[in-house]
Design an enzyme around this catalytic site. Structure first.
Site, PDB file in Angstrom:
ATOM      1  CG  ASP A 231     139.520 -25.974  49.467  1.00 26.77           C
ATOM      2  OD1 ASP A 231     140.079 -25.419  48.585  1.00 26.77           O
ATOM      3  OD2 ASP A 231     139.495 -25.735  50.983  1.00 26.77           O
TER       4      ASP A 231
HETATM    5  C1  BGC Z   1     142.125 -23.617  50.497  1.00 24.57           C
HETATM    6  C2  BGC Z   1     141.246 -22.778  49.904  1.00 24.57           C
HETATM    7  C3  BGC Z   1     141.690 -21.895  48.605  1.00 24.57           C
HETATM    8  C4  BGC Z   1     142.249 -23.099  47.615  1.00 24.57           C
HETATM    9  C5  BGC Z   1     142.716 -22.528  46.193  1.00 24.57           C
HETATM   10  C6  BGC Z   1     142.850 -24.584  49.502  1.00 24.57           C
HETATM   11  O1  BGC Z   1     143.930 -25.060  49.873  1.00 24.57           O
HETATM   12  O2  BGC Z   1     141.588 -24.476  51.563  1.00 24.57           O
HETATM   13  O3  BGC Z   1     140.933 -21.789  51.000  1.00 24.57           O
HETATM   14  O4  BGC Z   1     140.774 -21.079  48.021  1.00 24.57           O
HETATM   15  O5  BGC Z   1     143.010 -23.789  48.224  1.00 24.57           O
HETATM   16  O6  BGC Z   1     143.707 -22.042  46.458  1.00 24.57           O
END
Ligand code: BGC
Length: 761
Positions: free
Chosen positions: A285
């Site tokens: 993530d």
């Molecule tokens: C979130 C994810 C997301 C990623 C990319 C993160 O802050 O937890 O769910 O896919 O950002 O945008």
């Protein structure tokens, strides 16, 4: 003979399919081997790097910071970059200006639609309609791929039992079985049956693992649970998505067993690779690697090495891999095999998507102009929204409304396009969303008089509104005193026959980093509702929310409550369809609504304890209960009303004892006993009465959504075998245990008929 022929035919098909897969794999391996043999270490590390796109403009793609890195082979993919023109421009740098011309992979958070937005996932899950959910993912994939995207960070399959957690909005609720069915439907919808087509995109299951179990519902917080709970109650949806063929998976921010998921070898290698045989790649993530320094695992070099060794392949945003792995390799802290494995998996994903054949295959301006936001897609959005709504209360048939009255549409969510689409709607143009007010006006045409007043702000506290609104959504704050705004609404209400109050949570009150410790409707809105009720006119709450809310007062005082979540682009039209009875609501909750936040976590598939409360009781001394609230939810998992009523026959079992691998047929007859045609989700639960470990009091094991005309009856059959009775025991073996089981069937987890049967050896 016929059977034999059939078997031979099937075996031949299986053989051909297998042989085809083997040839494809052999070709892919040869291609990737050849490519990797030419790659320098830096170029390999580049493939593991996934920066966010920032705000690249088309003309500057080549010279931007990202452009320079791409040219140097230091970027494997980009995410959240929108439009064919921009994507084409950066892809051009990769395939024309970098040494090995390796195409980039383009990801995006296509969570519940691309341009055409569907209900937020929690809402979609309340439809209990797998074909429809698959269709929404298919449409999302078609639109995203028409606009240059080939990879989505979805489905989000985290089980969530805590409505304080804002990200409960992004998943399918509290149940592992329902969550698993939805996970599979989403993966099928995105990936179709051929990932190399230009209208399918790669799914990324997230957030692996247990992200939804954050302590106190506070986002990114610590998670801790037993392996038994993990395997039985939290891991199944991730596993289901992997089994459905998801091409990638995202590690979560939280820790598991004291080790952040991003460096958790048990999760990323032992379970994912060794037990589940996952063949795709793992992406972290957003800055998940860097954050392990704050978790307390060491500096960037240390945590980057830990992540790689645990099984991470791609580093989102933080560039820990890019900047430290070379040093770690020199120092013997990681091996070249570990780097090669990660690089190989990313190249394979690009190969499977067909990017080596045609890096611009998702960059077709014509498709971008014709395939996005089509009437057909909007039709799916409208249907999905209608199917997601949950009718919580409908005293004296307040709903459906007639189209020939004067209707007052009041509330901070009545005329707010921005808040119809919900959280994580990054690609959409919200100005195209239909508000409640517009939807009602569209529906009544000239037949009814439609009046409007805002009635209240979302919340009285400006600082709270600001925190909700960090992404700059406009809540159109009315700066007049609350009493003045309410008074204006009451003047409007005075002229009406019926009041539709559009209230609840705005889009960003749920979603990432939008946890709440108080899950009631903000006070200023409750004051508005109270004032509207005092007019004595019928009041219908159209309740927007991204989570289960604690609405005990509303449920006791307001005659009709329709939960609409955040319904997506077609919000207002779908709401009007249901309010006026053109569509009969049929959604069922996928997460329990508590009476108050103190009961949380509250979920239907809890254990019995050694001191369960007697049935129908509120309180007994020395039993498991509270002094100040009963154990009951306000609205149970699986609950949802219709404009019609359904009756269930007793359960009929074809036998009372089954042996392993024998089939138990569970039959009920469901009858539409009311005055409207309508759909009902028939739910089947079991309880394992005696076992080597404790079991939940009920566990969902099947469901079927049926449509019944008024007066019509249908037999619904479910088949149970010993496979359905399996669970992970204390050795984490997936087993069934002979003994007595109960089977329950009904229209809600708290309203079922039951029968018992035995499983014998
Ligand atoms: C979130 C994810 C997301 C990623 C990319 C993160 O802050 O937890 O769910 O896919 O950002 O945008």
């Amino acid at each position: 003979m016929k059977f034999l022929k059939h078997m031979v035919a099937l075996t031949t098909i299986a053989f051909v399919v297998n042989a085809k897969a083997q040839t494809t794999n052999a070709k892919m391996n040869a291609f990737v081997n050849n490519l990797m043999s030419k790659m320098t270490l830096d170029e390999k590390l580049g493939q593991l790097n996934l920066p966010g796109a920032g705000d690249i403009t088309t003309g500057q793609a080549s010279n931007s910071d990202i452009g320079v890195k791409i040219r140097e082979g230091k970027v494997g993919g980009l995410f959240n970059i929108k439009s064919v023109a921009k994507i084409k421009a950066v892809q051009k740098v990769a395939v024309e200006e970098s040494r090995l011309k390796i195409p980039l992979i383009f990801g995006m958070d296509v969570i519940h639609g691309y341009q055409t937005e569907f209900p937020i996932p929690l809402g979609l899950s309340a439809s209990w309609d797998m074909k429809l959910i698959e269709k929404t993912a298919r449409v999302a994939a078609t639109e995203a791929s028409a606009d240059g995207i080939c990879w989505t960070f979805s489905p989000m399959v985290d089980i969530a039992r805590d409505p304080r957690w804002g990200r409960i909005a992004e998943g399918s609720g509290e149940d592992a079985y329902l969550g698993s069915q939805i996970a599979k439907a989403m993966v099928r919808g995105y990936q179709g049956n051929d990932l190399s087509k230009n209208n399918t995109i790669m799914a990324c299951v997230k957030h692996y693992a247990l992200y939804g179990a954050a302590e106190a519902g506070r986002d990114y917080n610590t998670t801790d649970m037993s392996r038994i709970r993990m395997y039985n109650e939290y891991l199944p949806p991730y596993k289901a998505a992997i089994e459905a063929g998801a091409g990638s998976i995202m590690s979560s921010f939280n820790e598991v067993d004291g080790i952040p998921a991003t460096a958790n070898k048990f999760l990323l290698t032992d379970v994912l690779r060794n037990q589940w045989k996952f063949k795709g790649f793992v992406v972290t993530d957003y800055t998940g690697i860097n954050e392990m320094t704050a978790h307390g695992l060491g500096d960037l070099q240390t945590v980057s090495a830990l992540a790689l060794k645990a099984g991470v392949d791609m580093d989102m945003v933080g560039e820990g891999f890019l900047t430290t792995l070379k040093k770690s390799l020199d120092e013997g802290k990681v091996t070249i095999e570990q780097i090669n494995t990660a690089c190989r998996l990313i190249l394979e994903a690009k190969y499977k998507l067909g990017l080596f054949d045609d890096p611009y295959k998702y960059c077709d301006e014509k498709r971008a102009a014709t395939d996005i936001f089509t009437d057909a897609n909007l039709k799916v959005a409208r249907e999905a929204a209608e199917q997601s709504f949950v009718l919580l209360k409908n005293k004296n048939n307040t709903l459906p409304l007639q189209k020939n009255k004067t209707i007052a549409v009041i509330g901070p969510l009545a005329d707010s396009k921005e808040n119809m689409v919900g959280t994580w709607a990054v690609a959409t143009d919200f100005t195209k969303a239909i508000t409640v007010l517009d939807g009602i006006k569209n529906a009544v045409a000239n037949k009814a008089n439609v009046l409007y007043a805002k009635g209240s702000n979302v919340a009285e506290d400006v600082a709270f509104e600001d925190r909700v609104n960090v992404f700059g959504k406009n809540l159109s704050r009315d700066t007049r005193p609350a009493e003045v705004i309410i008074k204006e609404a009451l003047d409007v209400a005075a002229k009406a026959d019926v009041i539709v109050a559009a209230v609840g949570e705005v889009a960003e009150m749920s979603g990432e980093c939008s946890s709440r410790s108080d899950i009631t409707i903000p006070e200023v809105q409750r004051n508005l509702i109270n004032a509207l009720l005092k007019t004595g006119k019928p009041v219908v709450l159209v309740l927007f929310t991204g989570r289960p809310l604690a609405i005990k007062w509303e449920s006791e005082n307001v005659p009709a409550i329709l939960t609409v979540w955040h319904p997506g682009t077609e919000a207002g039209n779908a709401i009007a369809d249901v309010l006026f009875g053109d569509v009969n609501p049929s959604g069922k909750l996928s997460a329990t609504w508590p009476q108050n936040v103190g009961q949380v976590p509250l979920y239907y598939n809890h254990k019995n304890t050694g001191r369960p409360l007697g049935e129908g009781k509120w309180f007994e001394k020395f039993r498991s209960n509270y002094l100040d609230v009963s154990n009951d939810p306000l609205y149970a998992f699986g609950y949802g009303l219709s404009y019609t009523t359904f009756s269930y026959s007793d359960i009929l079992l074809n036998k009372s004892t089954i042996k392993p691998n024998e089939k138990l047929d569970v039959k009920v007859t469901v009858t539409n006993t009311g005055n409207y045609d309508g759909a009902e989700t028939v739910q089947l639960y079991i309880r394992d009465m005696v076992g080597s470990i404790t079991h939940p009091v009920k566990e969902l094991k099947g469901f079927e959504k049926i449509f019944l005309k008024k007066g019509e009856s249908k037999d619904v059959h479910f088949t149970l075998t010993s496979e359905d009775l399996k669970f992970y025991n204390s050795d984490l073996k997936f087993v069934y245990e002979p003994g007595t089981f109960k089977v329950f069937v009904g229209g809600s987890s708290d309203n079922t008929k039951e029968k018992s049967f035995e499983l014998v050896k």
